[in-house]
Design an enzyme around this catalytic site. Structure first.
Site, PDB file in Angstrom:
ATOM      1  N   ARG A   1       0.838  -1.204   0.000  1.00 38.94           N
ATOM      2  CA  ARG A   1       0.000   0.000   0.000  1.00 38.94           C
ATOM      3  C   ARG A   1       0.871   1.252   0.000  1.00 38.94           C
ATOM      4  NH1 ARG A   1      -3.132  -2.767   4.915  1.00 38.94           N
ATOM      5  NH2 ARG A   1      -1.139  -2.152   5.823  1.00 38.94           N
TER       6      ARG A   1
ATOM      7  N   ARG B   1     -12.543 -11.279   1.574  1.00 38.01           N
ATOM      8  CA  ARG B   1     -12.327 -10.530   0.323  1.00 38.01           C
ATOM      9  C   ARG B   1     -12.466 -11.436  -0.891  1.00 38.01           C
ATOM     10  NH1 ARG B   1      -8.385  -7.568   3.272  1.00 38.01           N
ATOM     11  NH2 ARG B   1      -6.772  -9.076   2.724  1.00 38.01           N
TER      12      ARG B   1
ATOM     13  N   SER C   1     -10.648   1.630   5.665  1.00 39.16           N
ATOM     14  CA  SER C   1      -9.538   0.700   5.477  1.00 39.16           C
ATOM     15  C   SER C   1      -8.324   1.236   6.228  1.00 39.16           C
ATOM     16  CB  SER C   1      -9.231   0.565   3.976  1.00 39.16           C
ATOM     17  OG  SER C   1      -8.129  -0.267   3.740  1.00 39.16           O
TER      18      SER C   1
ATOM     19  N   GLU D   1     -16.655  -9.074   5.124  1.00 39.69           N
ATOM     20  CA  GLU D   1     -16.387  -9.500   6.496  1.00 39.69           C
ATOM     21  C   GLU D   1     -16.825 -10.949   6.672  1.00 39.69           C
ATOM     22  OE1 GLU D   1     -17.007  -7.329  10.580  1.00 39.69           O
ATOM     23  OE2 GLU D   1     -18.938  -8.152   9.936  1.00 39.69           O
TER      24      GLU D   1
ATOM     25  N   ARG E   1     -10.715   1.302  11.967  1.00 41.72           N
ATOM     26  CA  ARG E   1     -11.797   1.244  10.966  1.00 41.72           C
ATOM     27  C   ARG E   1     -13.149   1.532  11.616  1.00 41.72           C
ATOM     28  NH1 ARG E   1      -8.899  -3.674   8.915  1.00 41.72           N
ATOM     29  NH2 ARG E   1     -10.245  -4.875  10.333  1.00 41.72           N
TER      30      ARG E   1
ATOM     31  N   LYS F   1      -9.279   6.082   4.406  1.00 48.12           N
ATOM     32  CA  LYS F   1      -8.064   5.347   4.748  1.00 48.12           C
ATOM     33  C   LYS F   1      -7.599   5.874   6.091  1.00 48.12           C
ATOM     34  CE  LYS F   1      -5.018   2.226   3.860  1.00 48.12           C
ATOM     35  NZ  LYS F   1      -5.361   0.844   3.529  1.00 48.12           N
TER      36      LYS F   1
END
Length: 360
Positions: free
Chosen positions: A51, A320, A232, A293, A194, A156
């Site tokens: 990331r 995911r 996220s 989730e 989050r 984010k």
């Protein structure tokens, strides 16, 4: 405001070839870029440095073209983990002033904002809820959006590393601030961050009153949630970067957004509903943005699942993969944005889903 949306493939976290080509051909003006959302092929956990690598690569490239200050002002949301059929990609959002001759219609509008940096003790706390709520409110106003027309808020947010915990000399202060202790792992801190960010969105959109949220509710009382937030966490930042998306009658965009809420990981109807809200056919969908989730009850549609008990693969990675496959099967495109970990984002086991479509 005229907003455009471009989806570009990536061969690696530092691959900017598709973006470079789009800029070289004039398809994208780098000066108009306000936000970039990406899926990178890391593990999506604490040590997922793909990331940060992706953000660093984008900032370095754009900084040479538009200057470091403007490049740093862009909101970068990189979500790690392309398990299953999920394909690494970037979604680039550009915004420019509408021209007088352009017809106005109910179309995509967005607002971007950065919060201040958070101290370790503030991450996952009521302070974070309040700061995010204030920032989201400002972004909505700057975009000229009505609350009812906001369809997705992407954030984010930071996490607490082991070094951060070492810097915290007062464990009691951390407990009072976040309801967690130094014993909480860095991975668990992602959920608190989050969750607090999502509750901030809920407060900004009047889904929940701030006074009805207690510190101990964060990552405990999942009856409190936002149906619009997508958050996220990552090690690559200390603040929250926020992208608010909605539709405005003053827009001149050729795109429109709609949303729904998945009740569980196999809720295909919610995905179809999000697309239906755009008023456009599936063929016009540019991208789908969904939260994933593993249902914490250990069951889905009345059947037992083992995602929470697998010691080899983290449950967020499995979630995911599942939701990514469901979404990709509907739009017949594996380049979709699915983010794991949906604390206070939709009901437990589910999560918000949004669709952006080009207007026919």
């Amino acid at each position: 405001m005229k907003v455009d949306v471009h989806k570009l493939p990536q061969n690696s976290p530092d691959d900017i070839s598709a973006l470079d080509a789009a800029i070289a051909t004039g398809k994208i003006s780098p000066h108009d870029i306000v936000a970039i959302m990406g899926k990178t092929e890391g593990n999506g956990c604490v040590n997922d440095f793909t990331r940060g690598f992706a953000v660093q690569s984008l900032q370095a490239y754009l900084g040479k073209i538009i200057g470091q200050a403007q490049a740093a002002a862009i909101v970068y949301v990189m979500s790690g983990g392309t398990e299953g059929v999920l394909s690494p990609h970037l979604t680039v959002f550009t915004s420019q002033d509408s021209q007088p001759a352009q017809p106005k219609r109910m179309g995509l509008t967005l607002g971007v904002i950065h919060t201040r940096d958070f101290s370790p003790a503030e991450i996952g706390s009521l302070v974070m809820v309040e700061e995010v709520a204030e920032a989201v409110t400002k972004a909505i106003a700057a975009a000229g959006l009505a609350q009812k027309d906001v369809h997705f808020v992407q954030i984010k947010c930071p996490l607490i590393t082991s070094r951060d915990r070492q810097l915290l000399t007062d464990e009691k202060q951390l407990g009072l601030s976040t309801g967690i202790s130094k014993a909480v792992s860095s991975y668990q801190s992602m959920g608190y961050s989050r969750g607090a960010s999502a509750l901030g969105v809920a407060v900004a959109l009047d889904e929940i009153r701030l006074e009805d949220i207690k510190a101990e509710d964060i990552c405990q009382n999942y009856d409190l949630y936002s149906s619009i937030a997508s958050t996220s966490a990552g090690v690559e930042l200390r603040n929250c970067e926020i992208l608010v998306m909605g539709n405005s009658p003053q827009s001149t965009s050729d795109f429109v957004i709609g949303h729904s809420v998945m009740q569980h990981a196999l809720d295909v109807q919610a995905i179809h509903q999000a697309i239906a809200v755009t008023g456009q056919p599936i063929a016009q969908v540019v991208n789908i943005f969904a939260k994933a989730e593993a249902d914490p009850t250990g069951a889905i549609l009345g059947r037992r699942h083992t995602m929470m008990d697998d010691s080899d693969i983290n449950h967020t990675r499995m979630a995911r993969a599942v939701v990514g496959a469901v979404v990709a099967s509907i739009v017949q495109d594996p380049m979709v944005y699915v983010s794991g970990g949906s604390e206070h984002q939709g009901p437990s086991g589910g999560g918000p889903v949004a669709a952006i479509a080009a207007i026919k």
